[in-house]
Design an enzyme around this catalytic site. Structure first.
Site, PDB file in Angstrom:
ATOM      1  N   TYR A  34     -28.828 -57.377  60.568  1.00 46.27           N
ATOM      2  CA  TYR A  34     -29.940 -57.385  61.522  1.00 46.27           C
ATOM      3  C   TYR A  34     -30.901 -58.520  61.209  1.00 46.27           C
ATOM      4  CZ  TYR A  34     -33.084 -55.256  58.035  1.00 46.27           C
ATOM      5  OH  TYR A  34     -33.857 -55.014  56.923  1.00 46.27           O
ATOM      6  N   CYS A  35     -31.700 -58.877  62.216  1.00 47.01           N
ATOM      7  CA  CYS A  35     -32.765 -59.872  62.063  1.00 47.01           C
ATOM      8  C   CYS A  35     -33.860 -59.506  63.063  1.00 47.01           C
ATOM      9  CB  CYS A  35     -32.238 -61.290  62.277  1.00 47.01           C
ATOM     10  SG  CYS A  35     -31.487 -61.557  63.902  1.00 47.01           S
ATOM     11  N   THR A  36     -34.743 -60.423  63.382  1.00 43.13           N
ATOM     12  CA  THR A  36     -35.883 -60.097  64.243  1.00 43.13           C
ATOM     13  C   THR A  36     -35.469 -59.732  65.658  1.00 43.13           C
ATOM     14  OG1 THR A  36     -37.223 -61.646  62.963  1.00 43.13           O
ATOM     15  CG2 THR A  36     -38.123 -60.893  65.066  1.00 43.13           C
ATOM     16  N   ILE A  89     -34.621 -56.138  65.325  1.00 39.41           N
ATOM     17  CA  ILE A  89     -35.681 -55.169  65.027  1.00 39.41           C
ATOM     18  C   ILE A  89     -36.471 -54.822  66.282  1.00 39.41           C
ATOM     19  CG2 ILE A  89     -37.812 -54.803  63.714  1.00 39.41           C
ATOM     20  CD1 ILE A  89     -36.569 -56.866  61.669  1.00 39.41           C
TER      21      ILE A  89
END
Length: 324
Positions: free
Chosen positions: A199-201, A228
């Protein structure tokens, strides 16, 4: 003559945005797809965005588009229509709406053509960045987080992980995405048959990372849909418990969105509990760091005594020149 770049000075831009009475919404989106002529796409897209008075930072490359923008609320529908008809690959593209719209994110429109959307350092000509499609929705993420056999990998920079992350997520220690990819391969080399969730932003980094992991022989790679931001928006909509704790770092003037009340970081100077990022006011430094209010006052917004002295010397010199 067509205007293809901002020509208004920064002070005037700030005055213009402060004079606005209509609220704005921060939106992010990305798409990996083949753009044959990035410069032509960029100029046409700039004219369309500028006409709608949209601010933000947009990158165009042969491999696609990455955008973080600020849109007047009354023009969101017009923006959707424009975006979905600007290219067949962008029709019905997922939009990530910001979790915090109480502060201004952008003051102007900047649009650049780049070699890559995300600098990755990958030199292999056979790598296919489009080879990633196992997306997980918020409800699936919450279930998998309870399974100790599944690895959750944070593909953001260390200063982002520092202020907020999914519970039990593994950090890949690095300050850039380029550094992170080879480190991730090495750290996870004995887990090629395990299920791995990245995952990332907003999704753009973990999508390329997922494709890179698959390219390197990892078999079960998943990613959080919408990153996120997408996770939190859907979890809140469905009334699910939030498994992301702390603050979500963002790359605009806000520097963060509060997700939960947990403060998991510390002031880099006094070590008291704090998760507020800022940039050192010494412009020769401009270091990004965490600073509490007390230390902001103590160090004049600088990251060190050395930078504080440099700043004070510059201010004194400017005052003396003004008096002369």
């Amino acid at each position: 003559m067509l205007c293809l770049h901002n020509k208004i000075c920064r002070n005037k831009l700030h005055q213009n945005i402060l004079a606005e009475t209509e609220p704005r919404t921060t939106i992010s989106f990305y798409k990996y797809f083949d753009i044959q002529n990035p410069n032509l796409f960029r100029d046409r897209f700039y004219l369309q965005m500028n006409e709608l008075k949209i601010f933000g930072r947009i990158y165009i490359a042969k491999e696609g588009i990455n955008a973080q923008i600020s849109v007047l609320n009354s023009r969101i529908n017009a923006f959707r229509t424009m975006l979905y008809t600007s290219h067949p690959q962008l029709d019905q593209l997922r939009l990530n709406f910001a979790l915090d719209n109480n502060r201004q994110s952008f003051w102007m429109l900047r649009m650049k053509v780049k070699k890559l959307l995300v600098a990755d350092g990958i030199q292999e000509p056979n790598f296919n960045c489009f080879n990633a499609n196992n997306y997980l929705k918020a409800e699936e993420v919450n279930i998998l987080l309870e399974n100790p056999n599944i690895l959750f990998i944070d593909m953001r920079n260390n200063y982002e992980y520092e202020v907020g992350h999914f519970q039990h997520a593994m950090e890949i220690p690095s300050r850039t995405f380029r550094e992170k990819l080879p480190i991730a391969i090495k750290m996870l080399q004995h887990n090629k048959e395990r299920k791995i969730v990245m995952y990332c932003t907003g999704g753009i980094r973990c999508e390329k990372a997922s494709a890179w992991m698959l390219h390197n022989g990892f078999q079960h790679i998943f990613q959080v849909e919408g990153g996120i931001i997408g996770y939190v928006n859907r979890a809140v909509k469905l009334g699910l418990p939030l498994k992301f704790i702390g603050k979500n770092f963002v790359f605009d003037d806000r520097l963060g969105e509060r997700i939960t009340s947990d403060v998991i970081a510390y002031c880099h100077q006094c070590k008291n509990s704090c998760d507020d990022h800022t940039n050192c006011l010494n412009q020769d430094c401009h270091n990004l760091f965490i600073q509490c209010r007390q230390c902001t006052k103590k160090y004049d917004g600088c990251c060190s005594l050395s930078c504080q002295q440099t700043l004070r010397t510059r201010i004194t010199r400017l005052k003396n020149n003004f008096i002369k």
